[in-house]
Design a protein around this motif. Structure first.
Motif, mmCIF file in Angstrom:
data_model
loop_
_atom_site.group_PDB
_atom_site.id
_atom_site.type_symbol
_atom_site.label_atom_id
_atom_site.label_comp_id
_atom_site.label_asym_id
_atom_site.label_seq_id
_atom_site.Cartn_x
_atom_site.Cartn_y
_atom_site.Cartn_z
ATOM 1 N N TRP A 1 0.364 11.679 -9.712
ATOM 2 C CA TRP A 1 -0.477 12.855 -9.505
ATOM 3 C C TRP A 1 0.357 14.135 -9.596
ATOM 4 N N GLN A 2 1.542 14.130 -8.958
ATOM 5 C CA GLN A 2 2.418 15.299 -9.007
ATOM 6 C C GLN A 2 2.919 15.558 -10.433
ATOM 7 N N LYS A 3 3.249 14.478 -11.146
ATOM 8 C CA LYS A 3 3.726 14.626 -12.518
ATOM 9 C C LYS A 3 2.634 15.226 -13.393
ATOM 10 N N TYR B 1 0.825 -1.212 0.000
ATOM 11 C CA TYR B 1 0.000 0.000 0.000
ATOM 12 C C TYR B 1 0.860 1.263 0.000
ATOM 13 N N ALA B 2 1.952 1.209 0.727
ATOM 14 C CA ALA B 2 2.854 2.361 0.763
ATOM 15 C C ALA B 2 3.467 2.598 -0.612
ATOM 16 N N VAL B 3 3.909 1.530 -1.276
ATOM 17 C CA VAL B 3 4.488 1.650 -2.621
ATOM 18 C C VAL B 3 3.435 2.150 -3.593
ATOM 19 N N ILE B 4 2.235 1.565 -3.521
ATOM 20 C CA ILE B 4 1.143 2.011 -4.401
ATOM 21 C C ILE B 4 0.828 3.487 -4.141
ATOM 22 N N GLY B 5 0.785 3.879 -2.888
ATOM 23 C CA GLY B 5 0.524 5.274 -2.526
ATOM 24 C C GLY B 5 1.600 6.197 -3.064
ATOM 25 N N LEU B 6 2.867 5.810 -2.949
ATOM 26 C CA LEU B 6 3.968 6.627 -3.475
ATOM 27 C C LEU B 6 3.895 6.743 -4.993
#
Length: 138
Positions: A22-24, A11-16
């Protein structure tokens, strides 16, 4: 415990990854907006240049220019050289003033009066006694 830890890591990897995407996208949208604004600015600059050129063409009425040149040629032909010289000088002044005034946003009253005076002196040579003029400024 290991099972929960692996899922949390996923989940952490997916979130990152999602945050990075999103930022890109946000940066891409900002870049697109900047490019659109720059294109709009350039388009407005071109429109302004076109408007200034059209204004300059309007000020230099070719009909007036041809008539002034014909008048000067006639003065030379009948050997009124001093009048022809004055007309060429006035025409050069008028053209220079027109170009300078086309670049300025505002024009002083003195510049506008001198512009009108140059025009009227040329017209006076062309129309002779049929034209009389006077400029009065407080």
């Amino acid at each position: 415990m290991l099972f929960v830890g692996v899922h949390l890591l996923k989940y952490a990897v997916i979130g990152l990854v999602c945050t990075s995407i999103w930022q890109k996208r946000g940066r891409q949208q900002e870049e697109q907006a900047r490019i659109a604004a720059e294109l709009e600015s350039r388009s407005l600059a071109v429109q302004l240049a076109d408007a200034r050129l059209a204004n300059l063409r309007e000020q230099l009425h070719p009909h007036f220019l041809f008539n002034a040149l014909n008048c000067i040629a006639s003065l030379i032909e009948i050997r009124r050289n001093s009048d022809a010289y004055a007309a060429v000088s006035d025409l050069a002044t008028l053209l220079r003033q027109t170009l300078e005034m086309g670049r300025q946003e505002t024009v002083t009253l003195r510049e506008d009066v001198e512009h009108a005076r140059s025009y009227l002196r040329i017209a006076e040579l062309r129309f002779g006694s049929h034209l009389s003029w006077r400029i009065e400024v407080d």
